[in-house]
Design an enzyme around this catalytic site. Structure first.
Site, PDB file in Angstrom:
ATOM      1  N   ASP A   1      -4.240  15.466   0.765  1.00 26.86           N
ATOM      2  CA  ASP A   1      -3.607  14.783   1.897  1.00 26.86           C
ATOM      3  C   ASP A   1      -2.221  15.362   2.152  1.00 26.86           C
ATOM      4  O   ASP A   1      -1.583  15.898   1.238  1.00 26.86           O
ATOM      5  CB  ASP A   1      -3.459  13.291   1.536  1.00 26.86           C
ATOM      6  CG  ASP A   1      -3.467  12.364   2.740  1.00 26.86           C
ATOM      7  OD1 ASP A   1      -2.839  12.700   3.747  1.00 26.86           O
ATOM      8  OD2 ASP A   1      -4.084  11.289   2.637  1.00 26.86           O
TER       9      ASP A   1
ATOM     10  N   GLU B   1     -10.358  11.511   8.663  1.00 28.20           N
ATOM     11  CA  GLU B   1      -9.269  11.823   9.603  1.00 28.20           C
ATOM     12  C   GLU B   1      -9.555  13.015  10.510  1.00 28.20           C
ATOM     13  O   GLU B   1      -8.625  13.588  11.087  1.00 28.20           O
ATOM     14  CB  GLU B   1      -7.922  11.997   8.877  1.00 28.20           C
ATOM     15  CG  GLU B   1      -7.425  10.742   8.149  1.00 28.20           C
ATOM     16  CD  GLU B   1      -6.881   9.638   9.071  1.00 28.20           C
ATOM     17  OE1 GLU B   1      -6.720   9.888  10.274  1.00 28.20           O
ATOM     18  OE2 GLU B   1      -6.645   8.523   8.558  1.00 28.20           O
TER      19      GLU B   1
ATOM     20  N   HIS C   1      -0.079  13.115   3.211  1.00 29.73           N
ATOM     21  CA  HIS C   1       0.653  11.859   2.991  1.00 29.73           C
ATOM     22  C   HIS C   1       0.229  11.217   1.666  1.00 29.73           C
ATOM     23  O   HIS C   1      -0.905  11.391   1.219  1.00 29.73           O
ATOM     24  CB  HIS C   1       0.343  10.866   4.118  1.00 29.73           C
ATOM     25  CG  HIS C   1       0.458  11.443   5.503  1.00 29.73           C
ATOM     26  ND1 HIS C   1      -0.597  12.065   6.124  1.00 29.73           N
ATOM     27  CD2 HIS C   1       1.499  11.503   6.361  1.00 29.73           C
ATOM     28  CE1 HIS C   1      -0.211  12.489   7.316  1.00 29.73           C
ATOM     29  NE2 HIS C   1       1.056  12.167   7.495  1.00 29.73           N
TER      30      HIS C   1
ATOM     31  N   ASP D   1      -0.050   7.969   1.322  1.00 31.24           N
ATOM     32  CA  ASP D   1      -0.814   6.758   1.680  1.00 31.24           C
ATOM     33  C   ASP D   1      -0.579   5.639   0.666  1.00 31.24           C
ATOM     34  O   ASP D   1      -1.500   4.944   0.228  1.00 31.24           O
ATOM     35  CB  ASP D   1      -2.317   7.080   1.827  1.00 31.24           C
ATOM     36  CG  ASP D   1      -2.599   7.973   3.033  1.00 31.24           C
ATOM     37  OD1 ASP D   1      -1.695   8.150   3.879  1.00 31.24           O
ATOM     38  OD2 ASP D   1      -3.714   8.509   3.127  1.00 31.24           O
TER      39      ASP D   1
ATOM     40  N   ASP E   1      -5.795  16.286   7.128  1.00 31.13           N
ATOM     41  CA  ASP E   1      -4.395  16.613   7.447  1.00 31.13           C
ATOM     42  C   ASP E   1      -3.658  17.249   6.266  1.00 31.13           C
ATOM     43  O   ASP E   1      -2.514  17.688   6.399  1.00 31.13           O
ATOM     44  CB  ASP E   1      -3.642  15.425   8.052  1.00 31.13           C
ATOM     45  CG  ASP E   1      -3.342  14.279   7.096  1.00 31.13           C
ATOM     46  OD1 ASP E   1      -3.272  14.496   5.875  1.00 31.13           O
ATOM     47  OD2 ASP E   1      -3.160  13.139   7.598  1.00 31.13           O
TER      48      ASP E   1
ATOM     49  N   HIS F   1      -4.223   3.007   7.337  1.00 29.27           N
ATOM     50  CA  HIS F   1      -4.583   4.312   6.745  1.00 29.27           C
ATOM     51  C   HIS F   1      -3.406   4.922   5.981  1.00 29.27           C
ATOM     52  O   HIS F   1      -3.590   5.914   5.284  1.00 29.27           O
ATOM     53  CB  HIS F   1      -5.155   5.289   7.791  1.00 29.27           C
ATOM     54  CG  HIS F   1      -4.160   5.887   8.740  1.00 29.27           C
ATOM     55  ND1 HIS F   1      -4.446   7.029   9.466  1.00 29.27           N
ATOM     56  CD2 HIS F   1      -2.900   5.525   9.093  1.00 29.27           C
ATOM     57  CE1 HIS F   1      -3.392   7.340  10.230  1.00 29.27           C
ATOM     58  NE2 HIS F   1      -2.459   6.445  10.021  1.00 29.27           N
TER      59      HIS F   1
ATOM     60  N   ASP G   1      -8.544  14.123   3.120  1.00 31.91           N
ATOM     61  CA  ASP G   1      -7.971  13.896   4.448  1.00 31.91           C
ATOM     62  C   ASP G   1      -7.656  15.283   5.011  1.00 31.91           C
ATOM     63  O   ASP G   1      -6.852  16.028   4.421  1.00 31.91           O
ATOM     64  CB  ASP G   1      -6.698  13.051   4.271  1.00 31.91           C
ATOM     65  CG  ASP G   1      -6.019  12.694   5.581  1.00 31.91           C
ATOM     66  OD1 ASP G   1      -6.106  13.489   6.539  1.00 31.91           O
ATOM     67  OD2 ASP G   1      -5.361  11.636   5.626  1.00 31.91           O
TER      68      ASP G   1
ATOM     69  N   HIS H   1      -8.498   7.118   7.071  1.00 35.86           N
ATOM     70  CA  HIS H   1      -8.406   7.097   5.618  1.00 35.86           C
ATOM     71  C   HIS H   1      -8.367   5.694   5.018  1.00 35.86           C
ATOM     72  O   HIS H   1      -8.465   5.546   3.795  1.00 35.86           O
ATOM     73  CB  HIS H   1      -7.197   7.925   5.151  1.00 35.86           C
ATOM     74  CG  HIS H   1      -7.442   8.684   3.896  1.00 35.86           C
ATOM     75  ND1 HIS H   1      -6.603   9.677   3.441  1.00 35.86           N
ATOM     76  CD2 HIS H   1      -8.435   8.596   2.973  1.00 35.86           C
ATOM     77  CE1 HIS H   1      -7.078  10.160   2.297  1.00 35.86           C
ATOM     78  NE2 HIS H   1      -8.183   9.527   1.999  1.00 35.86           N
TER      79      HIS H   1
END
Ligand SMILES: NC(=[NH2+])NCCC[C@H](N)C(=O)O
Ligand SMILES: [Mn+2]
Length: 307
Positions: free
Chosen positions: A128, A276, A130, A132, A233, A145, A231, A101
């Site tokens: 996402d 990712e 997260h 980030d 995730d 990332h 992303d 990312h």
């Protein structure tokens, strides 16, 4: 609803330079093998695969001053910025196949510069687990990332905050984050300080994805360029195991489809990152296949009967 899309240019960025777990460098091929190009073409879109960007190998070294691989991350992002800019200027929609990312720094800086020159509004939908939003002082890992949103908002090393010529590239009020459920303690304070608009999993549980997305897309109009930074995730690891920083309790299959369908309905999609995907951690390419399935919805494939 039948919608027309601008021509699309897909490009791969085969690196895991911003992560500490190796393998996201194989993401572009996994997405191609899963049939990404044909799936978009089947939506009636003029799509071209312009190949892979190249860059330095991963030296697998320790962080220096809170950054792991800063020089290499900078080199990869410079190339991403250049390719994204070239495709946008040619009137094409860039789709970045990551890669980790950290590459969103280059792609979104290019989109932001393009929007400024075209007099367009920019909205960034950050999908996402997260936020980030780490900095070199706050990061628990040194992995870049975990820092792209902060860099884009002007908090980061000058080599990463200046791509588009104007720093910051974007402001926090242009960003909406969906699916968030893992934010480091210092990062959380910074997020709150800057008022990032986050639709975390608790909020999605409570109000539902439909309302979360309505709020996230609110205020867009025909002059809005929507950049989706996806992303994988964000997704629940049960359906998307092939990623390096898995967090339980993610977005389920139907919720993810609804996100994509609502973006398609907005008619504002202007650019996309697919990042990712780590084939080394996947099961029979399931995560790349799911990403392709979701991209079909992003391009207007619908399960609606009343269409
Ligand atoms: N794009 C990602 N997968 N980011 C994960 C970041 C994880 C953690 N917050 C870190 O800074 O290291
Ligand atoms: Mn991310």
């Amino acid at each position: 609803m039948q919608r027309s899309y601008p021509p699309v240019s897909i490009f791969g960025v085969p690196t895991d330079i911003g992560a500490s777990k190796r393998g996201a460098s194989m993401g572009p091929e996994a997405l191609r093998v899963a049939g990404l190009v044909d799936a978009i073409a089947a939506r009636g879109v003029d799509v071209r695969d312009v190949g892979d960007v190249s860059g330095p190998r991963n030296p697998v070294s320790a962080p220096v001053d809170g950054y792991r691989h800063l020089d290499e991350v900078t080199a990869w992002n410079r190339s991403v910025f250049d390719v994204s800019t070239r495709e946008l200027q040619a009137g094409r929609m860039p789709i970045l196949l990551g890669g980790d990312h950290c590459l969103a720094i280059g792609s979104i800086a290019a989109v932001a510069a393009h929007c400024r020159s075209m007099g367009k509004q920019l909205r960034v939908l950050w999908l996402d687990a997260h936020a980030d939003f780490n900095t070199h002082e706050l990061t628990p890992s040194g992995n870049i990332h975990g820092m792209p949103v902060a860099c884009l908002c002007g908090m980061g090393p000058t080599v990463l905050t200046g791509f588009g010529g104007i720093t910051p590239a974007i402001s926090p009020d242009q960003v909406r984050q969906i699916g968030i459920r893992s934010v480091d303690p210092g990062e959380k304070r910074l997020v709150q300080e800057h008022g990032l608009d986050i639709y975390d999993m608790r909020y999605i549980d409570e109000v539902g994805m439909r309302r979360a997305m309505e709020e996230a897309l609110e205020g867009m109009d025909a002059n809005t360029h929507l950049h989706v930074s996806f992303d994988v995730d964000m997704l629940d690891p049960a359906i998307a195991p092939g990623t390096g920083t898995r967090v339980p309790g993610g977005v389920n299959y139907r919720e993810a489809q609804l996100i994509m369908e609502m973006v398609a309905d907005s008619g504002c999609l202007g650019s996309l990152d697919l990042v990712e995907i780590n084939p080394a951690l996947d099961r029979r390419n399931a995560t790349a296949k799911l990403a392709v399935d979701l991209v079909e919805s992003l391009f207007g494939k619908s399960t609606l009967m009343r269409d």
